[in-house]
Enzyme design. Structure first.
Site, PDB file in Angstrom:
ATOM      1  N   SER A 103     -73.732  73.582 -33.787  1.00 56.88           N
ATOM      2  CA  SER A 103     -75.184  73.040 -33.848  1.00 56.88           C
ATOM      3  C   SER A 103     -75.328  71.538 -34.307  1.00 56.88           C
ATOM      4  O   SER A 103     -76.378  71.140 -34.892  1.00 56.88           O
ATOM      5  CB  SER A 103     -76.013  73.810 -34.388  1.00 56.88           C
TER       6      SER A 103
ATOM      7  N   LYS B 132     -69.061  73.850 -21.841  1.00 59.17           N
ATOM      8  CA  LYS B 132     -68.823  74.988 -21.546  1.00 59.17           C
ATOM      9  C   LYS B 132     -69.157  75.700 -20.273  1.00 59.17           C
ATOM     10  O   LYS B 132     -68.515  74.924 -19.367  1.00 59.17           O
ATOM     11  CB  LYS B 132     -69.663  76.141 -22.703  1.00 59.17           C
TER      12      LYS B 132
ATOM     13  N   GLU C  32     -65.115  74.492 -36.292  1.00 56.40           N
ATOM     14  CA  GLU C  32     -66.140  75.185 -35.860  1.00 56.40           C
ATOM     15  C   GLU C  32     -66.565  76.618 -36.243  1.00 56.40           C
ATOM     16  O   GLU C  32     -66.116  77.537 -35.805  1.00 56.40           O
ATOM     17  CB  GLU C  32     -66.003  75.293 -34.165  1.00 56.40           C
TER      18      GLU C  32
ATOM     19  N   HIS D 285     -60.748  77.471 -28.859  1.00 58.34           N
ATOM     20  CA  HIS D 285     -62.007  77.749 -29.030  1.00 58.34           C
ATOM     21  C   HIS D 285     -62.702  79.149 -29.304  1.00 58.34           C
ATOM     22  O   HIS D 285     -61.869  80.085 -28.626  1.00 58.34           O
ATOM     23  CB  HIS D 285     -62.973  77.312 -27.858  1.00 58.34           C
TER      24      HIS D 285
ATOM     25  N   GLY E 222     -74.168  77.423 -31.587  1.00 57.98           N
ATOM     26  CA  GLY E 222     -75.247  77.854 -30.698  1.00 57.98           C
ATOM     27  C   GLY E 222     -76.442  78.602 -31.376  1.00 57.98           C
ATOM     28  O   GLY E 222     -77.305  79.073 -30.729  1.00 57.98           O
TER      29      GLY E 222
ATOM     30  N   GLU F 200     -65.084  81.056 -28.632  1.00 58.58           N
ATOM     31  CA  GLU F 200     -65.260  81.623 -27.299  1.00 58.58           C
ATOM     32  C   GLU F 200     -64.147  82.269 -26.550  1.00 58.58           C
ATOM     33  O   GLU F 200     -64.130  83.482 -26.071  1.00 58.58           O
ATOM     34  CB  GLU F 200     -66.396  81.014 -26.626  1.00 58.58           C
TER      35      GLU F 200
ATOM     36  N   ASN G 290     -68.629  69.656 -25.099  1.00 56.09           N
ATOM     37  CA  ASN G 290     -68.093  70.821 -24.526  1.00 56.09           C
ATOM     38  C   ASN G 290     -69.200  71.367 -23.760  1.00 56.09           C
ATOM     39  O   ASN G 290     -70.182  72.022 -24.429  1.00 56.09           O
ATOM     40  CB  ASN G 290     -67.597  71.723 -25.631  1.00 56.09           C
TER      41      ASN G 290
HETATM   42  P1  13P Z   1     -73.093  74.213 -30.165  1.00 57.71           P
HETATM   43  O1  13P Z   1     -73.172  72.580 -30.448  1.00 57.71           O
HETATM   44  O2  13P Z   1     -74.068  74.438 -29.065  1.00 57.71           O
HETATM   45  O3  13P Z   1     -73.405  74.729 -31.380  1.00 57.71           O
HETATM   46  O4  13P Z   1     -71.574  74.524 -29.835  1.00 57.71           O
HETATM   47  C1  13P Z   1     -70.708  73.916 -30.383  1.00 57.71           C
HETATM   48  C2  13P Z   1     -69.399  74.307 -29.768  1.00 57.71           C
HETATM   49  O5  13P Z   1     -68.870  75.452 -29.614  1.00 57.71           O
HETATM   50  C3  13P Z   1     -68.578  73.215 -29.334  1.00 57.71           C
HETATM   51  O6  13P Z   1     -67.402  73.586 -28.725  1.00 57.71           O
END
Ligand code: 13P
Length: 263
Positions: free
Chosen positions: A222, A15, A178, A106, A184, A108, A13
């Site tokens: 992560s 983002k 997640e 997601h 992150g 976010e 992803n």
């Molecule tokens: P990270 O791998 O940067 O923690 O992000 C995970 C994520 O949100 C994937 O959709």
């Protein structure tokens, strides 16, 4: 109950990253790694979820790879079809442009863009009806985990979409667990905690649909080459949704390799 026979999925992803030149280099390097040492398609599904503006370019680039790599949209409109909806990208448009997969829900999107469960349900319904495969994201916050609500929150998120997924459409659903506190942050759930939640998700899914036994449940938060092998060894972790580490070709390749090797 275990999902260890499910072919794993490793999806990057991106983002709201990267700039065009960096995306080009990333794909070039990743395709090069696959050329040097292929990861069999039967061993691991691999996908990339770029920004909306890059979907077609990335798709064309991936068509030149030595194996199939899925192009995945990061979101879809709550509105179906075509029409006067400035700024929106519908499931039908994605499908028409050859994009077959989409992330929905997601954290976010839920947290920053106020995607409430009823909005997510509209998106899921549209995507499934257009024939897309949905990677449906669930996960609890740190506060929810610390107050012992993690399981309840995640199972509720699974139950939420049951209202719009028709019986035969469950095969178009992949789940990504997640935990928000692991996204992150460099903090990953321990393989034991992640496996425990994945097993609960599988149990919850199986109460809704017989497909639950076959649904791929990905872990995200992560994921790195350093923890991928341990996560991949868990019976109900059927892949990874990778953020930061998917922006580095070698890291992403190693994560895919870890899942391909252990299943
Ligand atoms: P990270 O791998 O940067 O923690 O992000 C995970 C994520 O949100 C994937 O959709």
């Amino acid at each position: 109950m275990s999902g260890s026979t499910i072919t794993p999925w490793v999806v990057g992803n991106w983002k709201m990253n990267p700039l065009q030149a960096d995306a080009g280099a990333l794909l070039k390097n990743f395709k090069q790694l696959l050329n040097e040492q292929n990861i069999a398609e039967a061993a691991c599904h691999i996908g990339v979820a770029p920004t909306a503006i890059a979907l077609t370019t990335v798709q064309n680039e991936l068509a030149q790879a030595s194996r199939h790599i899925m192009t995945v949209a990061q979101d879809v409109s709550r509105v179906a079809g075509t029409g006067a909806y400035t700024g929106e990208l519908s499931a039908e448009l994605l499908k028409d442009y050859g994009v077959e997969f989409v992330l929905i829900g997601h954290s976010e999107r839920r947290e920053i863009f106020a995607d409430q469960p009823h909005i997510i349900n509209e998106k899921v319904k549209n995507a499934l009806n257009a024939g897309l495969t949905v990677i449906y994201c669930v996960g609890e916050s740190l506060e929810q985990r610390e107050s012992g609500q993690a399981e309840q929150v995640v199972l509720q998120q699974i139950c939420d979409i049951a209202a719009v997924v028709q019986a035969e459409q469950w095969k178009q659903i992949v789940v990504a667990y997640e935990p928000i506190w692991a996204i992150g942050t460099g903090k990953t759930a321990s393989p034991e905690d992640a496996q425990a939640m994945h097993a609960k998700i599988r149990e919850g899914l199986s109460q809704i649909t017989p497909m639950g036994l076959h649904t791929a449940i990905l872990y995200g938060g992560s994921v790195k080459p350093e923890n991928a092998v341990e996560l991949a060894a868990c019976p109900d972790i059927n892949g990874a949704l990778v953020g930061g580490a998917s922006l580095n070709a070698e890291s992403f390749y190693k994560i895919a390799q870890a899942f391909a090797n252990t299943k």
